[in-house]
Design a protein around this motif. Sequence first.
Motif, PDB file in Angstrom:
ATOM      1  N   GLY A  10      59.136   6.367  93.109  1.00  0.00           N
ATOM      2  CA  GLY A  10      59.219   6.592  94.619  1.00  0.00           C
ATOM      3  C   GLY A  10      59.214   5.349  95.263  1.00  0.00           C
ATOM      4  N   ASP A  11      59.040   5.315  96.610  1.00  0.00           N
ATOM      5  CA  ASP A  11      59.210   4.117  97.577  1.00  0.00           C
ATOM      6  C   ASP A  11      58.216   3.798  98.536  1.00  0.00           C
ATOM      7  OD1 ASP A  11      59.642   6.279  99.180  1.00  0.00           O
ATOM      8  OD2 ASP A  11      61.549   5.791  99.979  1.00  0.00           O
ATOM      9  N   SER A  12      56.899   4.452  98.213  1.00  0.00           N
ATOM     10  CA  SER A  12      55.800   4.335  99.010  1.00  0.00           C
ATOM     11  C   SER A  12      54.917   3.440  98.196  1.00  0.00           C
ATOM     12  CB  SER A  12      55.026   5.581  99.422  1.00  0.00           C
ATOM     13  OG  SER A  12      54.562   6.376  98.234  1.00  0.00           O
ATOM     14  N   GLY A  13      53.804   3.166  98.776  1.00  0.00           N
ATOM     15  CA  GLY A  13      52.696   2.261  98.089  1.00  0.00           C
ATOM     16  C   GLY A  13      51.685   2.895  97.427  1.00  0.00           C
ATOM     17  N   GLY A  14      51.517   4.211  97.258  1.00  0.00           N
ATOM     18  CA  GLY A  14      50.684   5.001  96.592  1.00  0.00           C
ATOM     19  C   GLY A  14      50.923   5.128  95.047  1.00  0.00           C
ATOM     20  N   ALA A  15      50.148   5.711  94.132  1.00  0.00           N
ATOM     21  CA  ALA A  15      50.197   6.082  92.948  1.00  0.00           C
ATOM     22  C   ALA A  15      49.546   7.203  92.505  1.00  0.00           C
ATOM     23  CB  ALA A  15      49.726   4.980  92.166  1.00  0.00           C
ATOM     24  N   ARG A  16      49.926   8.139  91.731  1.00  0.00           N
ATOM     25  CA  ARG A  16      49.193   9.090  91.104  1.00  0.00           C
ATOM     26  C   ARG A  16      49.020   9.220  89.422  1.00  0.00           C
ATOM     27  NH1 ARG A  16      53.745  13.394  93.235  1.00  0.00           N
ATOM     28  NH2 ARG A  16      54.936  11.561  92.221  1.00  0.00           N
ATOM     29  N   SER A  17      47.829   9.843  89.144  1.00  0.00           N
ATOM     30  CA  SER A  17      47.698   9.822  87.607  1.00  0.00           C
ATOM     31  C   SER A  17      48.706  11.192  87.224  1.00  0.00           C
ATOM     32  CB  SER A  17      46.481  10.115  87.244  1.00  0.00           C
ATOM     33  OG  SER A  17      45.595  10.931  87.951  1.00  0.00           O
ATOM     34  N   ASP A  18      49.574  10.932  86.747  1.00  0.00           N
ATOM     35  CA  ASP A  18      50.635  11.884  86.331  1.00  0.00           C
ATOM     36  C   ASP A  18      50.417  12.436  84.942  1.00  0.00           C
ATOM     37  OD1 ASP A  18      52.272  12.523  88.328  1.00  0.00           O
ATOM     38  OD2 ASP A  18      54.029  12.161  87.385  1.00  0.00           O
ATOM     39  N   THR A  19      49.572  11.776  83.868  1.00  0.00           N
ATOM     40  CA  THR A  19      49.127  12.115  82.739  1.00  0.00           C
ATOM     41  C   THR A  19      47.813  11.486  82.419  1.00  0.00           C
ATOM     42  OG1 THR A  19      51.429  11.530  82.024  1.00  0.00           O
ATOM     43  CG2 THR A  19      49.761  11.710  80.058  1.00  0.00           C
ATOM     44  N   ALA A  20      46.887  12.647  82.090  1.00  0.00           N
ATOM     45  CA  ALA A  20      45.635  12.346  81.788  1.00  0.00           C
ATOM     46  C   ALA A  20      44.967  12.971  80.357  1.00  0.00           C
ATOM     47  CB  ALA A  20      44.880  12.822  83.060  1.00  0.00           C
ATOM     48  N   MET A  21      44.430  11.871  79.494  1.00  0.00           N
ATOM     49  CA  MET A  21      43.978  12.437  78.368  1.00  0.00           C
ATOM     50  C   MET A  21      42.920  11.925  78.010  1.00  0.00           C
ATOM     51  SD  MET A  21      47.511  11.999  76.180  1.00  0.00           S
ATOM     52  CE  MET A  21      49.048  12.901  76.232  1.00  0.00           C
ATOM     53  N   VAL A  22      41.641  12.721  77.578  1.00  0.00           N
ATOM     54  CA  VAL A  22      40.421  11.916  77.100  1.00  0.00           C
ATOM     55  C   VAL A  22      40.486  12.096  75.623  1.00  0.00           C
ATOM     56  CG1 VAL A  22      37.872  12.480  76.819  1.00  0.00           C
ATOM     57  CG2 VAL A  22      39.241  13.045  79.081  1.00  0.00           C
ATOM     58  N   VAL A  23      40.562  10.663  75.223  1.00  0.00           N
ATOM     59  CA  VAL A  23      40.485  10.655  73.739  1.00  0.00           C
ATOM     60  C   VAL A  23      39.359  10.357  73.085  1.00  0.00           C
ATOM     61  CG1 VAL A  23      41.298   9.077  71.742  1.00  0.00           C
ATOM     62  CG2 VAL A  23      42.793   9.245  74.180  1.00  0.00           C
ATOM     63  N   HIS A  24      38.631  11.102  72.269  1.00  0.00           N
ATOM     64  CA  HIS A  24      37.301  11.173  71.640  1.00  0.00           C
ATOM     65  C   HIS A  24      37.668  10.852  70.342  1.00  0.00           C
ATOM     66  CE1 HIS A  24      33.402  12.605  70.624  1.00  0.00           C
ATOM     67  NE2 HIS A  24      33.806  13.370  69.758  1.00  0.00           N
ATOM     68  N   LEU A  25      36.928   9.794  69.998  1.00  0.00           N
ATOM     69  CA  LEU A  25      36.705   9.229  68.707  1.00  0.00           C
ATOM     70  C   LEU A  25      35.191   9.211  67.976  1.00  0.00           C
ATOM     71  CD1 LEU A  25      38.549   5.853  69.423  1.00  0.00           C
ATOM     72  CD2 LEU A  25      39.683   7.722  68.659  1.00  0.00           C
ATOM     73  N   ASN A  26      35.444   9.972  66.622  1.00  0.00           N
ATOM     74  CA  ASN A  26      33.961  10.103  66.351  1.00  0.00           C
ATOM     75  C   ASN A  26      33.376   8.842  65.687  1.00  0.00           C
ATOM     76  OD1 ASN A  26      35.698   9.747  63.847  1.00  0.00           O
ATOM     77  ND2 ASN A  26      34.475  11.405  62.787  1.00  0.00           N
ATOM     78  N   ALA A  27      32.072   8.788  65.341  1.00  0.00           N
ATOM     79  CA  ALA A  27      31.367   7.523  65.020  1.00  0.00           C
ATOM     80  C   ALA A  27      32.282   6.560  63.960  1.00  0.00           C
ATOM     81  CB  ALA A  27      30.080   7.735  64.642  1.00  0.00           C
ATOM     82  N   ASP A  28      32.734   7.290  63.041  1.00  0.00           N
ATOM     83  CA  ASP A  28      33.042   6.643  61.813  1.00  0.00           C
ATOM     84  C   ASP A  28      34.831   6.660  61.824  1.00  0.00           C
ATOM     85  OD1 ASP A  28      34.000   8.871  60.863  1.00  0.00           O
ATOM     86  OD2 ASP A  28      32.940   9.153  59.171  1.00  0.00           O
ATOM     87  N   GLY A  41      41.237   6.734  95.212  1.00  0.00           N
ATOM     88  CA  GLY A  41      40.278   5.897  94.833  1.00  0.00           C
ATOM     89  C   GLY A  41      40.507   5.192  93.558  1.00  0.00           C
ATOM     90  N   GLY A  42      41.654   5.215  93.111  1.00  0.00           N
ATOM     91  CA  GLY A  42      41.998   4.438  91.940  1.00  0.00           C
ATOM     92  C   GLY A  42      41.502   4.836  90.566  1.00  0.00           C
ATOM     93  N   PRO A  43      41.466   3.870  89.845  1.00  0.00           N
ATOM     94  CA  PRO A  43      40.759   4.094  88.400  1.00  0.00           C
ATOM     95  C   PRO A  43      39.245   4.469  88.303  1.00  0.00           C
ATOM     96  CG  PRO A  43      42.119   2.020  88.401  1.00  0.00           C
ATOM     97  CD  PRO A  43      42.143   2.674  89.733  1.00  0.00           C
ATOM     98  N   VAL A  44      38.521   4.058  89.292  1.00  0.00           N
ATOM     99  CA  VAL A  44      37.102   4.187  89.542  1.00  0.00           C
ATOM    100  C   VAL A  44      36.992   5.830  89.878  1.00  0.00           C
ATOM    101  CG1 VAL A  44      34.898   3.930  90.979  1.00  0.00           C
ATOM    102  CG2 VAL A  44      36.413   1.885  90.112  1.00  0.00           C
ATOM    103  N   CYS A  45      37.685   6.353  90.932  1.00  0.00           N
ATOM    104  CA  CYS A  45      37.403   7.672  91.305  1.00  0.00           C
ATOM    105  C   CYS A  45      38.098   8.354  90.358  1.00  0.00           C
ATOM    106  CB  CYS A  45      38.095   7.893  92.477  1.00  0.00           C
ATOM    107  SG  CYS A  45      37.787   9.281  93.499  1.00  0.00           S
ATOM    108  N   ALA A  46      39.163   8.060  89.676  1.00  0.00           N
ATOM    109  CA  ALA A  46      39.602   8.930  88.345  1.00  0.00           C
ATOM    110  C   ALA A  46      38.589   9.118  87.312  1.00  0.00           C
ATOM    111  CB  ALA A  46      40.676   8.477  88.014  1.00  0.00           C
ATOM    112  N   VAL A  47      37.813   8.227  86.923  1.00  0.00           N
ATOM    113  CA  VAL A  47      36.848   8.155  86.047  1.00  0.00           C
ATOM    114  C   VAL A  47      35.564   9.101  86.467  1.00  0.00           C
ATOM    115  CG1 VAL A  47      34.950   6.970  84.682  1.00  0.00           C
ATOM    116  CG2 VAL A  47      37.399   6.001  84.835  1.00  0.00           C
ATOM    117  N   LYS A  48      35.208   8.896  87.749  1.00  0.00           N
ATOM    118  CA  LYS A  48      34.053   9.652  88.125  1.00  0.00           C
ATOM    119  C   LYS A  48      34.226  11.356  88.366  1.00  0.00           C
ATOM    120  CE  LYS A  48      30.570   9.593  91.943  1.00  0.00           C
ATOM    121  NZ  LYS A  48      30.170   9.046  92.938  1.00  0.00           N
ATOM    122  N   THR A  49      35.784  11.477  88.787  1.00  0.00           N
ATOM    123  CA  THR A  49      36.059  12.924  89.006  1.00  0.00           C
ATOM    124  C   THR A  49      36.044  13.432  87.672  1.00  0.00           C
ATOM    125  OG1 THR A  49      37.497  12.336  90.716  1.00  0.00           O
ATOM    126  CG2 THR A  49      38.006  14.526  89.398  1.00  0.00           C
TER     127      THR A  49
END
Length: 349
Positions: free
Chosen positions: A106-124, A167-175
């Motif tokens: 696009g041509d504006s100054g904003g951004a969106r998170s079009d893809t969101a994945m939570v990657v869970h890795l077990n301990a080992d 709110g950028g990355p910080v707000c994405a994480v908090k949400t």
Amino acid sequence: MTEKKRFRGRAVKAVGIAFGCVLVLGGAGAGWVYWHLDHNIRSVDINSALGDDRPARADRAAASPSPSASASASAAQEAVRKGVLNILVLGSDSRSGKENEKLGGGDSGGARSDTAMVVHLNADRSRATVVSIPRDTLVERPSCPTQDGGVTAPAYNAMFNSAYAVGGPVCAVKTVEQLTGVRMDHYLEIDFAGFAKLVDALGGVDVTTDQDIDDDLSHLHLDAGDHHLDGEQALAFARTRHGVGDGSDLGRIELQQQLVKSLLDEAAGSGLLTDPTRLYQVADAATGSLTADTGLDSLSELSGLARSLGGLSADDVKTVTMPVVRAPSDANRVVADEPEASELWESLR
């Protein structure tokens, strides 16, 4: 172990080796390469911004050193190699810069998170679970701190991807943490142009679609069957939703999950480790497109994490989507399907 399992394991290991090999490219040149790749990575301090009002860590051994700690580089690598980790990975629909605009940002100054994945890795690091969150999910968006010292207003029935926009990355994480009740130990973000460059540096990627895709909005037109895509086409493949399944974000998520595994295959089979020039191009594209939290914002930390995943195969990686149902208030939106969604997130704590 089957040949397919060994091949997939080498695919993941190649990602880690690709970062690590820049250290041995030779003499002063290696020093410059390391410096350049390390400084490619953009950083965001999630921990300082959010403070202690967050879910408990799944495993204290997974905690990264605090910003004030005088830990060595080897200690920093060790912190991301061990313990349960949950990593929020976003693909950002960046709308700044000519390259991102050309690729559909696009041509504006904003951004969106079009893809969101939570990657869970077990301990080992013997198993991984990748949970996709549909961007159309309606959520309660919390008040988030901003860079200028202010806060964003909370919102109800807000689209999930609006958190990044306001709110950028910080707000994405908090949400995400409010939605899931799961602490995000780390954050990684890749932008439009960077993803396309990474695919091109790898020589393209192979995908399969079981139906024709004819989407003018993403500029993707493919007949059903097997295809080898360049970077721009792969990006369109990850973004397309119209004409795929029911036209919702759920069909797009299936394509994105296929693309992730195909990229790992390409990394393993492309001869990177015998071609220093292409190895550098891949590493440059990967680091140049990244924004990471302060626990993963260096080449040593990223390579330590990647090498810890060397034993994983595709059979050890489970891809799922957060259970959702149509929102009662809007047929074009979804909400978490309870109690199934909560049970899924509980399994990652």
